[in-house]
Design an enzyme around this catalytic site. Structure first.
Site, PDB file in Angstrom:
ATOM      1  NE  ARG A   1      -1.614  -2.176   2.933  1.00 23.26           N
ATOM      2  CZ  ARG A   1      -1.755  -3.459   2.635  1.00 23.26           C
ATOM      3  NH1 ARG A   1      -2.815  -3.881   2.017  1.00 23.26           N
ATOM      4  NH2 ARG A   1      -0.823  -4.341   2.969  1.00 23.26           N
TER       5      ARG A   1
ATOM      6  NE  ARG B   1       7.431   0.844   4.871  1.00 26.53           N
ATOM      7  CZ  ARG B   1       6.208   0.321   4.832  1.00 26.53           C
ATOM      8  NH1 ARG B   1       6.041  -0.933   4.474  1.00 26.53           N
ATOM      9  NH2 ARG B   1       5.162   1.042   5.140  1.00 26.53           N
TER      10      ARG B   1
ATOM     11  CG  HIS C   1       3.922   4.022   8.656  1.00 26.61           C
ATOM     12  ND1 HIS C   1       4.016   4.860   7.569  1.00 26.61           N
ATOM     13  CD2 HIS C   1       3.466   2.830   8.177  1.00 26.61           C
ATOM     14  CE1 HIS C   1       3.636   4.185   6.484  1.00 26.61           C
ATOM     15  NE2 HIS C   1       3.295   2.960   6.825  1.00 26.61           N
TER      16      HIS C   1
HETATM   17  C1  NCD Z   1       2.170  -1.069   8.281  1.00 30.40           C
HETATM   18  C2  NCD Z   1       3.672  -0.914   8.359  1.00 30.40           C
HETATM   19  O1  NCD Z   1       4.402  -1.215   7.415  1.00 30.40           O
HETATM   20  O2  NCD Z   1       4.108  -0.398   9.388  1.00 30.40           O
HETATM   21  N1  NCD Z   1       1.709  -1.262   6.985  1.00 30.40           N
HETATM   22  C3  NCD Z   1       1.386  -0.178   6.223  1.00 30.40           C
HETATM   23  O3  NCD Z   1       2.212   0.624   5.877  1.00 30.40           O
HETATM   24  N2  NCD Z   1       0.096  -0.026   5.889  1.00 30.40           N
HETATM   25  C4  NCD Z   1       1.621  -2.048   9.241  1.00 30.40           C
HETATM   26  C5  NCD Z   1       2.143  -3.457   9.229  1.00 30.40           C
HETATM   27  O4  NCD Z   1       3.046  -3.818   8.487  1.00 30.40           O
HETATM   28  O5  NCD Z   1       1.606  -4.247  10.016  1.00 30.40           O
END
Ligand code: NCD
Length: 322
Positions: free
Chosen positions: A56, A107, A135
């Protein structure tokens, strides 16, 4: 106004005024047919550097940039396919990529690493998740979703459920909720994934009413928002701790029966068993609407960052801007 690049590193940067500006712009963008979106990013390039898996976050950032008329370059598996695999530091990689792009979205598994990259480049950097730390853009989407679903962000009773220790989305959302008024927050986590006591203290000091509870069914009838999260398996050193945390709190039909009619269930996704797919048809299951909200919200944020408009009431280091 700041002259340097407008990084987005932490939810601590956002105040109510900025939040509502973003939400309103996201609403406008969501309502426009794609053809009518003026290309506010035309000519600009966004680089996405992802050192951890993502569906996502990366795709919605890339779709958002594309919808705004900009272009995207991407290191999708940066840990294995970029020069990081040869031992290059995040700082060196960021310096080089900043020469090819007008905006970096990063990330990385190590907390603080995205801020380190931001410190050495002269283009804006957006934190797309740094380890178990923050995040911020997910939390913006989560609060935007609460605002869309309930029409407000104040006076809400919210439960954060699951991995509140390693879950960066839940940690960022908890911090962002300090911008709301009259919020009551239940923290519902297995013993091994309880929220860091320092963060709980920080939330209380900022005015949130926080209660740690271990019976989700008991608090369910009081909730306006149930925010479920995945136990972050990749962050556990001890597999038996992971096993102990799994399956403890599951949102299923039984639990939905205890939830008020007006409540919504959110989840940053991916889910791996903590929400029974049998509840997906329930109108209160809002997690796929939440995922969709990522596109207009990230468009609003990218627009703002590229226009060099402030995305901070305070600098990420906590100092107020002049
Ligand atoms: C989250 C993450 O990567 O921190 N996912 C996201 O970005 N929607 C949550 C997760 O990985 O559980």
């Amino acid at each position: 106004m700041r002259s340097g690049p407008q990084h987005v590193l932490s939810v601590k940067q956002f105040d109510r005024r900025l939040l509502f500006e973003l939400f309103q712009r996201a609403d406008e963008l969501a309502a426009l047919p794609p053809r009518e979106i003026t290309g506010t990013a035309r000519g600009a390039i966004m680089a996405t550097l992802f050192y951890e898996p993502s569906t996502r976050t990366r795709l919605s950032f890339e779709a958002a940039m594309t919808r705004l008329g900009g272009a995207v370059i991407s290191a999708e598996y940066a840990a294995s396919t970029s020069s990081a695999a040869k031992g290059e530091t995040i700082e060196d990689t960021a310096r080089v990529v900043a020469g090819y792009a007008d905006l970096l979205v990063i990330r990385h598994p190590v907390a603080g690493s995205v801020a380190r990259a931001a410190a050495v480049v002269d283009v804006p950097v957006i934190n797309a998740g740094d380890g178990a730390n923050e995040h911020p853009t997910q939390a913006l989407i989560d609060l935007y979703t609460i605002w869309r679903e309930h029409g407000r962000i104040d006076g809400m009773t919210i439960a954060l459920v699951g991995d509140l220790r390693y879950g960066r989305a839940a940690r960022s959302l908890a911090r962002l909720l300090t911008q709301s008024v009259g919020t009551r927050l239940f923290l519902v986590a297995p013993p091994v994934t309880r929220m860091d006591p320092l963060l709980v203290e920080e939330l209380r000091a900022a005015g949130l009413r926080v209660e740690e509870v271990d019976d989700l069914a008991a608090v369910a009838p009081e909730l306006d928002v149930l925010y479920q999260t995945r136990i972050q398996r990749e962050r556990f050193e001890d597999p038996s701790e992971y096993a102990a945390a799994c399956g403890r709190f599951v949102v299923d039909r039984d639990l939905m029966r205890r939830l008020p009619e007006h409540a919504v269930v959110l989840h940053p996704l991916p889910r791996v068993g903590e929400i029974d797919p049998a509840v997906d048809d329930d109108p209160r299951a809002a997690y796929f609407r939440q995922a969709r909200n990522g596109l207009p919200l990230r468009m609003a944020l990218i627009e703002r960052v590229l226009a060099h408009r402030p995305v901070a009431m305070v600098a990420a280091n906590g100092h107020a801007h002049a």
